[in-house]
Design a protein around this motif. Structure first.
Motif, mmCIF file in Angstrom:
data_model
loop_
_atom_site.group_PDB
_atom_site.id
_atom_site.type_symbol
_atom_site.label_atom_id
_atom_site.label_comp_id
_atom_site.label_asym_id
_atom_site.label_seq_id
_atom_site.Cartn_x
_atom_site.Cartn_y
_atom_site.Cartn_z
ATOM 1 N N SER A 138 0.873 -1.167 0.000
ATOM 2 C CA SER A 138 0.000 0.000 0.000
ATOM 3 C C SER A 138 0.914 1.221 0.000
ATOM 4 C CB SER A 138 -0.909 0.001 1.230
ATOM 5 O OG SER A 138 -0.135 -0.064 2.412
ATOM 6 N N ALA A 139 0.387 2.361 -0.382
ATOM 7 C CA ALA A 139 1.238 3.553 -0.460
ATOM 8 C C ALA A 139 0.443 4.797 -0.130
ATOM 9 C CB ALA A 139 1.844 3.692 -1.860
ATOM 10 N N THR A 140 1.139 5.725 0.504
ATOM 11 C CA THR A 140 0.612 7.071 0.709
ATOM 12 C C THR A 140 1.514 8.020 -0.066
ATOM 13 O OG1 THR A 140 -0.202 6.514 2.920
ATOM 14 C CG2 THR A 140 0.037 8.860 2.391
ATOM 15 N N VAL A 141 0.984 8.628 -1.109
ATOM 16 C CA VAL A 141 1.764 9.508 -1.985
ATOM 17 C C VAL A 141 1.550 10.942 -1.536
ATOM 18 C CG1 VAL A 141 2.175 10.248 -4.360
ATOM 19 C CG2 VAL A 141 1.478 7.881 -3.890
ATOM 20 N N HIS A 142 2.607 11.562 -1.027
ATOM 21 C CA HIS A 142 2.493 12.949 -0.556
ATOM 22 C C HIS A 142 3.150 13.949 -1.496
ATOM 23 C CE1 HIS A 142 6.682 12.558 0.779
ATOM 24 N NE2 HIS A 142 6.341 11.396 1.294
ATOM 25 N N ASP A 143 3.945 13.458 -2.447
ATOM 26 C CA ASP A 143 4.573 14.332 -3.432
ATOM 27 C C ASP A 143 4.531 13.614 -4.784
ATOM 28 O OD1 ASP A 143 6.190 15.916 -5.042
ATOM 29 O OD2 ASP A 143 7.604 16.386 -3.433
ATOM 30 N N PRO A 144 3.417 13.739 -5.523
ATOM 31 C CA PRO A 144 3.265 13.000 -6.783
ATOM 32 C C PRO A 144 4.378 13.268 -7.781
ATOM 33 C CG PRO A 144 1.167 13.945 -6.087
ATOM 34 C CD PRO A 144 2.220 14.520 -5.177
ATOM 35 N N GLU A 145 4.894 14.476 -7.814
ATOM 36 C CA GLU A 145 5.935 14.803 -8.792
ATOM 37 C C GLU A 145 7.192 13.977 -8.555
ATOM 38 O OE1 GLU A 145 8.456 18.717 -10.338
ATOM 39 O OE2 GLU A 145 6.573 18.974 -9.245
ATOM 40 N N ARG A 146 7.588 13.824 -7.284
ATOM 41 C CA ARG A 146 8.764 13.018 -6.980
ATOM 42 C C ARG A 146 8.484 11.535 -7.187
ATOM 43 N NH1 ARG A 146 11.347 13.495 -1.519
ATOM 44 N NH2 ARG A 146 13.096 12.564 -2.642
ATOM 45 N N ALA A 147 7.273 11.102 -6.841
ATOM 46 C CA ALA A 147 6.945 9.684 -6.953
ATOM 47 C C ALA A 147 6.751 9.231 -8.396
ATOM 48 C CB ALA A 147 5.679 9.392 -6.146
ATOM 49 N N ALA A 148 6.523 10.180 -9.310
ATOM 50 C CA ALA A 148 6.239 9.822 -10.699
ATOM 51 C C ALA A 148 7.378 9.029 -11.334
ATOM 52 C CB ALA A 148 5.962 11.086 -11.513
ATOM 53 N N GLY A 149 8.604 9.211 -10.827
ATOM 54 C CA GLY A 149 9.749 8.546 -11.439
ATOM 55 C C GLY A 149 9.789 7.044 -11.233
ATOM 56 N N TRP A 150 9.063 6.528 -10.242
ATOM 57 C CA TRP A 150 9.165 5.090 -9.954
ATOM 58 C C TRP A 150 7.818 4.398 -9.739
ATOM 59 C CZ3 TRP A 150 6.702 3.904 -5.523
ATOM 60 C CH2 TRP A 150 6.542 4.931 -4.581
ATOM 61 N N LEU A 151 6.720 5.125 -9.577
ATOM 62 C CA LEU A 151 5.425 4.488 -9.313
ATOM 63 C C LEU A 151 5.066 3.428 -10.354
ATOM 64 C CD1 LEU A 151 3.074 7.403 -8.131
ATOM 65 C CD2 LEU A 151 3.641 5.336 -6.844
ATOM 66 N N TRP A 152 5.363 3.708 -11.612
ATOM 67 C CA TRP A 152 5.026 2.773 -12.680
ATOM 68 C C TRP A 152 5.769 1.448 -12.524
ATOM 69 C CZ3 TRP A 152 8.874 1.044 -15.991
ATOM 70 C CH2 TRP A 152 10.088 1.734 -15.921
ATOM 71 N N GLU A 153 6.974 1.487 -11.946
ATOM 72 C CA GLU A 153 7.735 0.247 -11.767
ATOM 73 C C GLU A 153 7.058 -0.690 -10.775
ATOM 74 O OE1 GLU A 153 12.349 1.006 -12.276
ATOM 75 O OE2 GLU A 153 11.518 2.353 -10.748
ATOM 76 N N VAL A 154 6.487 -0.124 -9.726
ATOM 77 C CA VAL A 154 5.902 -0.925 -8.654
ATOM 78 C C VAL A 154 4.454 -1.291 -8.941
ATOM 79 C CG1 VAL A 154 5.301 -0.933 -6.192
ATOM 80 C CG2 VAL A 154 7.469 0.060 -6.944
ATOM 81 N N TYR A 155 3.682 -0.347 -9.517
ATOM 82 C CA TYR A 155 2.244 -0.578 -9.709
ATOM 83 C C TYR A 155 1.832 -0.743 -11.172
ATOM 84 C CZ TYR A 155 1.927 0.865 -4.840
ATOM 85 O OH TYR A 155 2.080 0.946 -3.488
ATOM 86 N N GLY A 156 2.722 -0.475 -12.096
ATOM 87 C CA GLY A 156 2.388 -0.533 -13.515
ATOM 88 C C GLY A 156 1.984 0.831 -14.038
#
Length: 312
Positions: free
Chosen positions: A47-65
């Motif tokens: 599960s994840a809590t995303v508090h800074d979408p801009e920073r998370a954009a670089g790797w979210l696709w790797e973990v969740y597709g």
């Protein structure tokens, strides 16, 4: 195909339900998000809590597709159910492994009572450093690998592998070689670790039998035991499977409470206190490898406590 629920609120987003039990929660502080797993439920998807979408954009696709990442980053409001399939399974698996290793360092249920051995701190810290390197790009801490390497250098093995323990000795040698190579890449010298103590005997039976204190003088009035609530105890202090025992005695015209619990196989130093009815008492080690014990006077009225309140 796995599906997870995405919820948006106040400029951030969450995916999945965060674990409810702190002692079962493994986590990774990722760039722009906190990833969490429940180590008991068997799921490798966090599960994840995303508090800074801009920073998370670089790797979210790797973990969740890519599909789930696009929904997470699109913004709300409201909720949505998305299909989840890691685009980089190796990265997703390494993130889970790093979270698990961090959890194990704090919460591994080492127990002589249940015959669950403690983890070797050197092997654990070496694997953490190597695993952190595999997911360095998604970690919030830019120096996470360097910190993990320094921790591995400081760690001392729990015991020297015996000549009969060839698989462990070989695994240790491979880890050391990989760790030294990683250290060279980061400019950190990784020397041959200290040998560590030879494996010693198990603690005395007193420490194995749920922390029962030695038999003192006096007349036993009441006694019992209680399961230790992990959420109330610092990790690594008490044996994970031992119960706390309590005894009320009459001695020299006084009522005395005694509480004991077995320590963890490699106990962490911490102040531990026990409560029983109106009594609040510190527990301290009783010799090398012995139980954690505490004694306190108890008002006679405590003998009249309902059964539900006669709990340590």
């Amino acid at each position: 195909m796995t599906t997870m629920r995405v919820t948006w609120s106040g400029g951030g987003a969450s995916i999945g339900a965060a674990p409810e039990h702190p002692e079962r929660t493994a986590l990774v502080e990722a760039a722009g998000a906190l990833l969490t797993w429940d180590v008991v439920d068997g799921s490798t998807l966090p599960s994840a809590t995303v508090h800074d979408p801009e920073r998370a954009a670089g790797w979210l696709w790797e973990v969740y597709g890519p599909e789930a990442a696009a929904v997470l980053l699109a913004g709300g409001p409201g909720t949505s159910v998305v299909e989840v399939a890691p685009a980089a399974p190796d990265v997703a698996d390494a993130a889970y492994r790093l979270a698990w290793l961090t959890w194990a360092e704090a919460w591994w249920p080492a127990s002589y009572v249940a015959d669950v051995p403690p983890l070797d701190p050197y092997l654990l810290s070496a694997e953490r450093a190597l695993t952190a390197h595999a997911v360095e790009h998604l970690l919030d801490d830019d120096e996470a690998v360097e910190r993990a390497l320094h921790a591995a250098v400081r760690a001392t093995p729990a015991a020297r592998p015996s000549s009969a323990d060839t698989p462990l000795a070989e695994h240790r040698a491979v880890l050391l070689a990989r760790l030294a190579e990683l250290g060279d890449a980061y400019g950190i010298a990784v020397p041959e670790p200290a040998a560590g103590p030879a494996a010693g005997p198990r603690p005395p039976e007193l420490a194995l039998a749920a922390g029962a204190p030695p038999e003192p003088s006096g007349t036993v009035v009441q006694s019992g035991s209680a399961v230790v609530d992990w959420s109330l105890v610092p990790p690594g202090v008490v044996d994970a499977a031992a119960a706390a025992t309590w005894t009320v005695r009459r001695r020299d015209d006084a009522t005395v409470l005694e509480v004991g619990v077995a320590p963890a196989p490699r106990p962490v130093a911490a102040e531990l206190r026990a409560r029983f009815g109106p009594a609040d008492l510190p527990l301290r080690p009783d010799g090398d490898g012995g139980p954690l014990l505490g004694t306190a006077p108890l008002p006679p009225a405590a003998l009249l406590l309902p059964a539900a309140q006669r709990v340590a």
